[in-house]
Structures are given as structure tokens and as C-alpha cells.
Scaffold this motif. Structure first.
Motif, PDB file in Angstrom:
ATOM      1  N   LYS A  20       0.832  -1.210   0.000  1.00 55.34           N
ATOM      2  CA  LYS A  20       0.000   0.000   0.000  1.00 55.34           C
ATOM      3  C   LYS A  20       0.867   1.261   0.000  1.00 55.34           C
ATOM      4  O   LYS A  20       0.557   2.238  -0.686  1.00 55.34           O
ATOM      5  N   SER A  21       1.943   1.228   0.768  1.00 53.50           N
ATOM      6  CA  SER A  21       2.843   2.383   0.837  1.00 53.50           C
ATOM      7  C   SER A  21       3.520   2.607  -0.507  1.00 53.50           C
ATOM      8  O   SER A  21       3.654   3.745  -0.970  1.00 53.50           O
ATOM      9  N   TYR A  24       1.164   4.117  -3.004  1.00 53.13           N
ATOM     10  CA  TYR A  24       0.894   5.528  -2.707  1.00 53.13           C
ATOM     11  C   TYR A  24       1.605   6.452  -3.693  1.00 53.13           C
ATOM     12  O   TYR A  24       1.109   7.529  -4.011  1.00 53.13           O
ATOM     13  N   GLU A  57      -3.400   3.560  17.460  1.00 52.44           N
ATOM     14  CA  GLU A  57      -4.838   3.253  17.403  1.00 52.44           C
ATOM     15  C   GLU A  57      -5.068   1.746  17.361  1.00 52.44           C
ATOM     16  O   GLU A  57      -5.918   1.248  16.620  1.00 52.44           O
ATOM     17  N   VAL A  61       0.708   0.415  11.912  1.00 51.69           N
ATOM     18  CA  VAL A  61       0.559   1.418  10.851  1.00 51.69           C
ATOM     19  C   VAL A  61       1.855   1.630  10.072  1.00 51.69           C
ATOM     20  O   VAL A  61       1.871   2.342   9.067  1.00 51.69           O
ATOM     21  N   LEU A  82       1.615   3.127   6.395  1.00 48.89           N
ATOM     22  CA  LEU A  82       0.366   3.122   5.625  1.00 48.89           C
ATOM     23  C   LEU A  82       0.126   4.499   5.017  1.00 48.89           C
ATOM     24  O   LEU A  82       0.420   5.519   5.659  1.00 48.89           O
ATOM     25  N   PRO A  83      -0.431   4.556   3.805  1.00 49.87           N
ATOM     26  CA  PRO A  83      -0.622   5.845   3.131  1.00 49.87           C
ATOM     27  C   PRO A  83      -1.349   6.905   3.948  1.00 49.87           C
ATOM     28  O   PRO A  83      -0.984   8.074   3.902  1.00 49.87           O
ATOM     29  N   GLU A  84      -2.350   6.514   4.728  1.00 47.89           N
ATOM     30  CA  GLU A  84      -3.096   7.512   5.497  1.00 47.89           C
ATOM     31  C   GLU A  84      -2.277   8.139   6.624  1.00 47.89           C
ATOM     32  O   GLU A  84      -2.671   9.138   7.207  1.00 47.89           O
ATOM     33  N   PHE A  85      -1.088   7.580   6.889  1.00 50.65           N
ATOM     34  CA  PHE A  85      -0.210   8.115   7.923  1.00 50.65           C
ATOM     35  C   PHE A  85       1.036   8.792   7.345  1.00 50.65           C
ATOM     36  O   PHE A  85       1.852   9.320   8.092  1.00 50.65           O
ATOM     37  N   LYS A  88       2.633  12.626   8.269  1.00 51.65           N
ATOM     38  CA  LYS A  88       2.118  13.021   9.584  1.00 51.65           C
ATOM     39  C   LYS A  88       3.116  12.760  10.702  1.00 51.65           C
ATOM     40  O   LYS A  88       2.745  12.743  11.866  1.00 51.65           O
TER      41      LYS A  88
END
Length: 150
Positions: A20-21, A24, A57, A61, A82-85, A88
Motif C-alpha cells: 500500500k505504501s 501511494y 490506534e 501502521v 500506511l498511506p493515510e499516515f 504526519k
């Protein structure tokens, strides 16, 4: 947020994070599958190399892994989030943990093959580009980077 040593049963989630990364950065699903053998984290890999998970969480991740390329050289083999992180600060947390973890190991140099899109990230930690390696995609090269440790 915590960092924990990976266990062999983490291999599937770490493989998913890696794929996934990588995706991205705009690589197609077809290209990710072509690279599947290079993006797969096996149980055996986790058993034989230091692999550390970033847990936030209550889920993994991101992670990093490394190995000794020689007595005084460590290769940072993987560092994925992970892409959503991405963007950040989670990659920075992983890198800082890695640098702290290896500081007492008589290391003179850290080497890595960077994703082209991550070269700036590693440069922020003092890594410099010392070469490049050709990939399976025509006219695409991965930066080879190193950090000298005093």
C-alpha cells in the motif's frame, strides 16, 4: 503510539503495508504485483532480521527492518507507513527509533536503497545519495544513500 518487535505472524500485515505504501507513489496494481516478491515480508524474514512495528490506534501502521551488511555497516532494508499516515510524522518516529536502536552497535555507516519519492525524507536525517541502481521499470533508478556515523 508504541514501537514493538515484530513477530512472525505479523508478516501478512507488514506485506500489506509495504504494498500500500509503495502504491501511494502512483505505481499501478500491475506493477505492485510484478514487484510482489520484493515487497513481501515473510515469516522467515522476521525471524532472522530485526523488524519493528509502529502501533497506533491499536493497529500496526508502519514498520522498519534492518540487517548488518558487514561488521560496521547496517542496511536499513525497509521503512514503510500506511498511506493515510504518510506526511504526519510517523516515518520520522520510525527513523528516530531505528537510529537510537543501532547507536550502540559499533556502526560506522548506514546504507539504504530509497524510493525516489522518499529521497528528501532520508536527506533530512543526513543521508546523502552515493549512487543509484536500475529498476525493472525502464529509465527508473533508486537512489543509493548512506549516512556516516562518527
Amino acid at each position: 503510539m508504541t514501537i514493538q518487535k515484530a513477530i512472525p505472524s505479523d508478516h501478512e500485515i507488514l506485506t500489506q503495508i509495504t504494498k500500500k505504501s509503495k502504491a501511494y507513489w502512483g505505481y499501478s496494481n500491475e506493477q505492485i504485483e510484478i514487484w510482489a516478491q520484493f515487497l513481501t515480508v515473510s515469516k522467515e524474514y522476521i525471524e532472522t532480521n530485526p523488524v519493528y512495528n509502529l502501533v497506533a490506534e491499536d493497529q500496526i501502521v508502519g514498520y522498519y527492518s534492518f540487517f548488518h551488511e558487514s561488521e560496521n555497516t547496517i542496511k536499513l532494508d525497509n521503512l514503510f507507513v500506511l498511506p493515510e499516515f504518510i506526511g504526519k510524522g510517523f516515518g520520522k518516529v520510525l527513523m528516530n527509533d531505528f537510529l537510537l536502536r543501532i547507536q550502540d552497535q559499533n556502526v560506522q555507516k548506514i546504507v539504504l536503497n530509497s524510493e525516489s519519492n522518499a529521497e528528501i525524507f532520508y536527506a533530512k536525517f543526513g543521508f546523502i545519495k552515493v549512487g543509484q541502481i536500475e529498476t525493472s521499470i525502464k529509465d527508473r533508478y533508486l537512489p543509493v544513500m548512506e549516512l556516516r556515523i562518527n
